[in-house]
Design a protein around this motif. Structure first.
Motif, short mmCIF file in Angstrom:
data_model
loop_
_atom_site.label_atom_id
_atom_site.label_comp_id
_atom_site.label_asym_id
_atom_site.label_seq_id
_atom_site.Cartn_x
_atom_site.Cartn_y
_atom_site.Cartn_z
N LEU B 88 0.84 -1.20 0.00
CA LEU B 88 0.00 0.00 0.00
C LEU B 88 0.87 1.25 0.00
CD1 LEU B 88 -2.98 -0.54 2.45
CD2 LEU B 88 -3.04 -0.25 0.00
N LEU B 144 -10.68 -16.04 6.68
CA LEU B 144 -10.00 -14.85 6.18
C LEU B 144 -9.00 -15.20 5.08
CD1 LEU B 144 -9.46 -12.99 9.56
CD2 LEU B 144 -10.81 -12.16 7.67
N GLY B 147 -10.93 -15.89 2.00
CA GLY B 147 -11.40 -14.63 1.41
C GLY B 147 -10.31 -13.99 0.56
N VAL B 148 -9.08 -13.95 1.09
CA VAL B 148 -7.96 -13.37 0.34
C VAL B 148 -7.75 -14.15 -0.96
CG1 VAL B 148 -5.46 -13.01 0.36
CG2 VAL B 148 -6.81 -12.37 2.34
N ALA B 150 -9.93 -16.01 -2.58
CA ALA B 150 -11.07 -15.80 -3.48
C ALA B 150 -10.94 -14.47 -4.21
CB ALA B 150 -12.38 -15.86 -2.71
N LEU B 151 -10.48 -13.44 -3.48
CA LEU B 151 -10.34 -12.12 -4.10
C LEU B 151 -9.26 -12.14 -5.18
CD1 LEU B 151 -11.40 -9.24 -3.95
CD2 LEU B 151 -9.57 -8.71 -2.37
N GLN B 160 -3.62 -5.62 -9.98
CA GLN B 160 -4.80 -5.15 -9.24
C GLN B 160 -5.21 -6.17 -8.18
OE1 GLN B 160 -7.99 -4.05 -11.89
NE2 GLN B 160 -9.40 -3.88 -10.18
N ARG B 163 -2.83 -5.91 -5.20
CA ARG B 163 -3.06 -4.74 -4.34
C ARG B 163 -4.34 -4.88 -3.54
NH1 ARG B 163 -3.01 0.24 -7.97
NH2 ARG B 163 -3.18 1.32 -5.98
N ALA B 164 -5.39 -5.42 -4.18
CA ALA B 164 -6.66 -5.61 -3.46
C ALA B 164 -6.47 -6.59 -2.31
CB ALA B 164 -7.73 -6.11 -4.41
N LEU B 167 -4.68 -4.89 0.60
CA LEU B 167 -5.55 -4.06 1.43
C LEU B 167 -6.42 -4.91 2.35
CD1 LEU B 167 -6.64 -1.23 2.08
CD2 LEU B 167 -8.33 -1.54 0.31
N LEU B 168 -6.95 -6.01 1.77
CA LEU B 168 -7.80 -6.89 2.58
C LEU B 168 -6.99 -7.52 3.72
CD1 LEU B 168 -10.67 -8.10 2.70
CD2 LEU B 168 -9.77 -10.06 1.49
N VAL B 171 -6.54 -4.94 6.55
CA VAL B 171 -7.79 -4.83 7.32
C VAL B 171 -7.98 -6.08 8.18
CG1 VAL B 171 -10.28 -4.62 7.16
CG2 VAL B 171 -8.85 -3.33 5.61
N GLY B 172 -7.66 -7.24 7.60
CA GLY B 172 -7.85 -8.50 8.31
C GLY B 172 -6.96 -8.62 9.53
N ASN B 175 -8.35 -6.68 12.22
CA ASN B 175 -9.59 -7.30 12.68
C ASN B 175 -9.35 -8.57 13.48
OD1 ASN B 175 -12.26 -8.95 12.09
ND2 ASN B 175 -12.65 -6.78 11.93
#
Lengths: 221, 248
Positions: B88, B144, B147-148, B150-151, B160, B163-164, B167-168, B171-172, B175
């Motif tokens: 980031l 989690l 999720g990463v 899958a994204l 892209q 980078r997405a 970011l996840l 945040v994770g 969290n």
């Protein structure tokens, strides 16, 4: 300045298409109504299930509504304009989140006590349910918006969004449903409510930055 | 000051895909035999030669797999968060590659930790699954990771996607700390801690030594897997650059 402008635009757009405000609310009520039908209409059983059922339904309603948060702007190109504007994205995103919560979160907050009553939640817990949903739904909107920003350019965003966001919703669910169970047992609740409020403030101050970063990533800037 | 300068130079060099590829080429032939050997020593020692537990008998031996897997899953997730933050801030290509390389092995380790925990739970607690605080937070960590992954899979453009996912992961990581505390609080709300891991920190040295060795072994295996995956990903991403064309 950009805060009020974005807020006005969001509210005006929603006012012209009121179905988008009403639908999450209907969804919320219907999901809750399925539980007595599916589990059992016995009042004492419903009362123990009520905090969890109302919270899970509210969480899913927010999740579904948040999926469309940036989609229309993305499709129409308004989002690109916002991204190329020579100013920080933080404030407009904050305004969008606040407007989205007012339009979809607030109706859930108003409806939650009624649903709690229908599920035979003890009376002293219904007020706490109201406050807990009031403090918790902004956090849900803010966290969900991060996922929505990352998936806005993808065609099958919906199911992916729930995979990304649902694990992040765990703390809100645990504290939100927990505090209502506390209240039903007559235990003190102010500490947990303070925690929910702290999570709301933290997520609403930090999430807009993450959402802005996510929108920039999604648009390929 | 010298140390700092060496460190920053090293960091910038490893940020270059070409340098990283050469560096890992030198490192890997040494690293993977050491990793395999350490894991083997730790596991054989723990599973065959460590003394029996006075309370749980032989069933406790699964911790020699369970604890390293759980520790590795946790470490991998933090590493993903750090790589995400680096990406980031500096938009470093290598950080994106690292996230993609870490996620699968971390998810597998989280799954192994859950499965071995369940196998151990059956004779010890009498059930494969309880909604214990630790089990639940590990399950959420697995979600989690998924999720990463899958994204990353959903976004066609690799930069892209990286980078997405970064970011996840950031945040994770924030969290996951809150998840841990909330789940502990939730568990204490519903039931007292009737179930506790016996032993814990009072573990004797004959058990602790093989455990630490197998932990080190699994971490090294993790590093080997990440390097291998990162190299394959690099070749694919940089397939149009001159240095890859020269190589293959």
């Amino acid at each position: 300045m950009s805060f009020t402008a974005t807020m006005q635009r969001e509210l005006l757009l929603a006012w012209r298409r009121p179905a988008e405000i009403i639908n999450p609310l209907f969804f919320f009520v219907m999901v809750v109504a399925l539980f007595p039908l599916g589990v059992s209409p016995r009042p004492e059983l419903l009362a123990t299930l009520a905090p969890g059922v109302v919270w899970v339904a509210a969480l899913l309603a927010v999740l579904l509504s948040v999926d469309g948060l940036f989609r229309a702007d993305h499709d129409s190109g308004a989002l690109e304009q916002l991204l190329t504007a020579p100013q920080s994205l933080y404030v407009p995103v904050l305004a969008k989140l606040a407007a989205h919560w007012m339009l979809t979160g607030l109706p859930l907050v108003v409806m939650a006590p009624l649903l709690g009553y229908m599920l035979h939640l003890p009376e002293q817990a219904i007020g706490v349910l109201f406050i807990a949903v009031l403090l918790g739904t902004p956090t849900l909107v803010a966290i969900g918006a991060i996922g929505a920003a990352l998936t806005v350019s993808l065609r099958s965003g919906g199911i992916l969004l729930s995979l990304l966001v649902l694990p992040l919703y765990v703390p809100v669910l645990v504290f939100g449903a927990g505090v209502v169970s506390y209240a039903a047992k007559g235990l003190p609740v102010s500490g947990v409510l303070a925690l929910l409020g702290a999570m709301m403030l933290a997520s609403f101050t930090l999430a807009p930055a993450a959402v802005a970063a996510g929108l920039r990533i999604s648009s390929g800037n | 000051m010298m140390v700092w300068k060496t460190l920053t130079r090293w960091y910038h060099q490893l940020g270059s895909p070409r340098y990283f590829y050469r560096f890992s080429e030198v490192l890997l032939p040494w690293l993977w035999p050491i990793a395999l050997l350490t894991t083997a020593v730790g596991l054989v020692w723990g599973l065959a030669f460590a003394p029996e537990d006075y309370q749980q008998g032989n069933s406790y031996r699964i911790i020699f797999i369970h604890v390293p897997a759980a520790g590795g899953a946790l470490l991998g997730y933090v590493a993903m968060g750090v790589a995400g933050l680096v990406n980031l801030v500096w938009r470093m290509k290598m950080a994106e590659v690292m996230i993609k390389a870490i996620a699968p092995f971390g998810a597998v380790l989280a799954a192994i930790a859950l499965i071995t925990g369940a196998i151990w739970g059956k004779p010890t607690w009498g059930t494969y699954w309880v909604w214990d605080a630790r089990l639940t937070s590990m399950l959420i960590m697995l979600f989690l990771y998924l999720g990463v992954m899958a994204l990353i899979n959903a976004i066609p453009d690799p930069r892209q996607a990286g980078r997405a996912a970064g970011l996840l992961s950031v945040v994770g990581v924030i969290n996951v700390v809150i998840v841990k505390y909330s789940v502990e609080w939730w568990q204490s709300l519903h039931q007292g801690s009737t179930i506790k891991l016996t032993g814990g920190s009072t573990m004797p040295a004959e058990m602790l030594t093989p455990l630490l060795i197998s932990m080190l072994g699994i971490y090294l295996l993790f590093a080997v897997s990440v390097l291998w995956r990162a190299r394959a990903e690099l070749l694919w991403r940089e397939r149009k650059s001159a240095w890859v064309k020269e190589l293959v």
